[in-house]
Write an enzyme that holds these catalytic residues in place. Structure first.
Site, PDB file in Angstrom:
ATOM      1  N   TYR A 157      61.518 105.506 112.445  1.00 54.83           N
ATOM      2  CA  TYR A 157      62.048 105.079 113.739  1.00 54.83           C
ATOM      3  C   TYR A 157      62.164 106.313 114.648  1.00 54.83           C
ATOM      4  O   TYR A 157      62.697 107.346 114.227  1.00 54.83           O
ATOM      5  CB  TYR A 157      63.411 104.415 113.511  1.00 54.83           C
ATOM      6  CG  TYR A 157      64.101 103.992 114.772  1.00 54.83           C
ATOM      7  CD1 TYR A 157      63.448 103.210 115.728  1.00 54.83           C
ATOM      8  CD2 TYR A 157      65.423 104.350 115.021  1.00 54.83           C
ATOM      9  CE1 TYR A 157      64.090 102.818 116.885  1.00 54.83           C
ATOM     10  CE2 TYR A 157      66.076 103.948 116.181  1.00 54.83           C
ATOM     11  CZ  TYR A 157      65.392 103.188 117.108  1.00 54.83           C
ATOM     12  OH  TYR A 157      66.026 102.801 118.265  1.00 54.83           O
ATOM     13  N   ASP A 193      65.688 104.768 103.948  1.00 58.09           N
ATOM     14  CA  ASP A 193      66.015 103.782 104.978  1.00 58.09           C
ATOM     15  C   ASP A 193      65.329 102.480 104.566  1.00 58.09           C
ATOM     16  O   ASP A 193      64.106 102.369 104.586  1.00 58.09           O
ATOM     17  CB  ASP A 193      65.526 104.273 106.346  1.00 58.09           C
ATOM     18  CG  ASP A 193      65.909 103.329 107.484  1.00 58.09           C
ATOM     19  OD1 ASP A 193      66.090 102.127 107.216  1.00 58.09           O
ATOM     20  OD2 ASP A 193      66.001 103.794 108.632  1.00 58.09           O
ATOM     21  N   LYS A 245      69.498  94.717 112.032  1.00 57.75           N
ATOM     22  CA  LYS A 245      68.241  94.011 111.740  1.00 57.75           C
ATOM     23  C   LYS A 245      68.441  92.885 110.716  1.00 57.75           C
ATOM     24  O   LYS A 245      69.234  92.019 110.951  1.00 57.75           O
ATOM     25  CB  LYS A 245      67.197  95.030 111.266  1.00 57.75           C
ATOM     26  CG  LYS A 245      67.220  96.360 112.014  1.00 57.75           C
ATOM     27  CD  LYS A 245      66.974  96.228 113.504  1.00 57.75           C
ATOM     28  CE  LYS A 245      66.898  97.598 114.148  1.00 57.75           C
ATOM     29  NZ  LYS A 245      67.324  97.634 115.524  1.00 57.75           N
ATOM     30  N   ARG A 295      89.865 103.108 111.185  1.00 60.08           N
ATOM     31  CA  ARG A 295      88.758 104.076 111.025  1.00 60.08           C
ATOM     32  C   ARG A 295      88.633 104.506 109.558  1.00 60.08           C
ATOM     33  O   ARG A 295      87.559 104.875 109.090  1.00 60.08           O
ATOM     34  CB  ARG A 295      88.943 105.305 111.935  1.00 60.08           C
ATOM     35  CG  ARG A 295      87.848 106.359 111.710  1.00 60.08           C
ATOM     36  CD  ARG A 295      87.688 107.343 112.863  1.00 60.08           C
ATOM     37  NE  ARG A 295      88.924 107.915 113.311  1.00 60.08           N
ATOM     38  CZ  ARG A 295      89.622 108.850 112.656  1.00 60.08           C
ATOM     39  NH1 ARG A 295      89.201 109.330 111.504  1.00 60.08           N
ATOM     40  NH2 ARG A 295      90.745 109.311 113.156  1.00 60.08           N
TER      41      ARG A 295
HETATM   42  N1  LCS Z   1      66.228 102.667 111.000  1.00 58.54           N
HETATM   43  C1  LCS Z   1      65.214 101.853 111.329  1.00 58.54           C
HETATM   44  C2  LCS Z   1      64.085 101.658 110.367  1.00 58.54           C
HETATM   45  C3  LCS Z   1      65.210 101.227 112.563  1.00 58.54           C
HETATM   46  O1  LCS Z   1      64.203 100.416 112.862  1.00 58.54           O
HETATM   47  C4  LCS Z   1      66.291 101.450 113.472  1.00 58.54           C
HETATM   48  C5  LCS Z   1      66.333 100.814 114.814  1.00 58.54           C
HETATM   49  C6  LCS Z   1      67.310 102.320 113.084  1.00 58.54           C
HETATM   50  C7  LCS Z   1      67.247 102.901 111.840  1.00 58.54           C
HETATM   51  C8  LCS Z   1      68.477 102.604 113.967  1.00 58.54           C
HETATM   52  O2  LCS Z   1      69.348 101.521 113.951  1.00 58.54           O
HETATM   53  P1  LCS Z   1      70.377 101.164 115.138  1.00 58.54           P
HETATM   54  O3  LCS Z   1      71.156 102.400 115.400  1.00 58.54           O
HETATM   55  O4  LCS Z   1      69.576 100.732 116.305  1.00 58.54           O
HETATM   56  O5  LCS Z   1      71.210 100.082 114.528  1.00 58.54           O
HETATM   57  N2  LCS Z   1      65.111 100.245 115.202  1.00 58.54           N
HETATM   58  C9  LCS Z   1      64.863  99.678 116.351  1.00 58.54           C
HETATM   59  C10 LCS Z   1      63.569  99.210 116.702  1.00 58.54           C
HETATM   60  O6  LCS Z   1      62.557  99.325 116.039  1.00 58.54           O
HETATM   61  N3  LCS Z   1      63.642  98.621 117.865  1.00 58.54           N
HETATM   62  O7  LCS Z   1      64.882  98.748 118.432  1.00 58.54           O
HETATM   63  C11 LCS Z   1      65.758  99.412 117.485  1.00 58.54           C
END
Ligand code: LCS
Length: 394
Positions: free
Chosen positions: A112, A184, A209, A59
């Site tokens: 998001y 972001d 992503k 951790r």
């Molecule tokens: N920031 C952006 C711009 C995102 O699109 C997402 C997830 C996150 C943060 C959060 O990331 P995660 O915790 O899921 O790794 N976006 C998603 C979307 O547009 N479709 O499913 C997940």
């Protein structure tokens, strides 16, 4: 990695974070261990005090995770990075590290969905105030900023509208008012945009992503501009506990090797598909930063190295027509998430941005008919043929 800072993108992607390891493996080994043996009680105590080099507990740090973190920090040209268990863990950690009760956050209207909920519902419970503004216009940020504003949080391009915020202009305004700029950068990856070079203080990603790129990992990352911010973020992450695990760090690091190549193909395909959609008689509008019709096309040209793989559009037949297309595609997959090698299609108002609620969605320009495409690296002609047959079904 110091000597490799001057490399160009694809060379960096292949070599970033790769170090020398015992027995000479070319690929960083996976240290799939939760804890590390101390040579003596004295050495263990010295490690805890920070007076000796080495590892204690995963951790806190782990060589496989560190290798991936070094790769991302190198690509973003930041001080250092911190691997997180998800993008949401990265966002939570950044906000918890940089904000105190009584402070105020400005956040882009279009982000998001769960980011909006985190700021409004969870931080709101801890007496942290917020304003959601259209950050594509600097005067809106100017009007919202107060002496309590500690963080300006932007997503650019925004999910799912593809709105673009001028990073340099926003960083300058935040700094003039004693606030930090958190960006972001998920939608572009460091291959296409480096917010720290434009003045941002912290950049973060959902590595689920484009950075990983293969739709088989959930992970996030924080990159700090300097040591002071890094230590703040690190202290908070290690206590909150939302760290990445070694195997996922290994997979992300492997994905990063082809990041430059993948982004090139995502961009080329998305440009062709956006142009095809814009010409199509059944399409009402298309939002893609690479189109001249995009309201911030010039800002994108200035601050991005490419226009990315994300497109949103609406059909003249609205939601019903959108549903027909989403239910009729054969090569594109109806699924949320984005940034993988496969093309995904989804409906933000009923899926990724449902939790925001209709009022905030409408204010952010996320209409009920908006359809989002994450364009993969298949052949553009095949994708266009698939979308074309689906549009015929309307
Ligand atoms: N920031 C952006 C711009 C995102 O699109 C997402 C997830 C996150 C943060 C959060 O990331 P995660 O915790 O899921 O790794 N976006 C998603 C979307 O547009 N479709 O499913 C997940």
């Amino acid at each position: 990695m110091e000597g490799k800072k001057e490399l160009k993108l694809n060379s960096k992607c292949v070599h970033a974070g790769i170090d020398e390891y015992e027995f000479g493996p070319v690929v960083p080994p996976i240290y799939q261990t939760s804890t590390f043996k101390f040579a003596s009680t004295e050495q263990g105590a010295a490690l805890f005090k920070g007076e000796a080099k080495g590892y204690i507990y995963t951790r806190l740090s782990n060589p496989t995770i560190e290798a991936m973190e070094n790769a991302v920090a190198d690509l973003e040209e930041g001080y250092k990075a911190l691997g997180c268990s998800s993008g949401m863990s990265a966002i939570t950690t950044a906000l918890m590290a940089l904000i105190n009760a009584g402070d105020h956050v400005i956040c882009s209207k279009a982000v998001y969905g769960p980011t909006t909920n985190l700021i409004k519902d969870i931080l709101g419970r801890f007496n942290i105030d917020h304003t959601f503004v259209d950050t594509t216009k600097i005067e809106n940020v100017k009007a919202a900023i107060t002496d309590k504003t500690k963080v300006v949080y932007i997503e650019t391009p925004a999910n799912p509208t593809l709105d673009i915020t001028d990073i340099e202009e926003t960083a300058n305004l935040a700094h003039e008012n004693g606030a930090l700029l958190v960006v972001d950068n998920t939608f572009l990856s460091p291959a296409l945009q480096q917010p720290l070079k434009l003045g941002a203080d912290v950049v973060l990603h959902s590595m689920t992503k484009f950075l990983n790129g293969h739709a088989d990992v959930v992970a996030g990352v924080l990159v700090a501009k300097n040591e002071e911010l890094y230590l703040k973020l690190k202290g908070t992450l290690k206590q909150l506990g939302g760290v990445i695990d070694p195997f996922n760090a290994f997979l992300v690091h492997r994905g990063i090797k082809t990041l430059g190549l993948r982004m090139e193909k995502h961009c080329a395909n998305a440009q062709k598909i956006a142009e095809f959609l814009e010409r199509h008689p059944k399409v009402a509008w298309v939002s893609y930063p690479g189109l001249e019709s995009h309201p911030q096309h010039e800002v994108a040209k200035k601050q991005q190295y490419g226009y990315g793989g994300m497109i949103s559009f609406e059909l003249k037949g609205g939601l019903e027509a959108g549903k027909t297309v989403m239910d009729s595609v054969k090569l594109c997959t109806l699924a949320v998430s984005l940034g993988g090698v496969e093309t995904l299609i989804q409906h933000p108002a009923s899926m990724t941005h449902l939790s925001m609620g209709k009022e905030l969605r409408e204010a952010a320009g996320i209409t009920d008919g908006l359809v989002r495409l994450s364009v993969g690296i298949e052949d553009a002609d095949d994708l266009i043929a698939d979308l074309s047959q689906a549009l015929e079904k309307i």
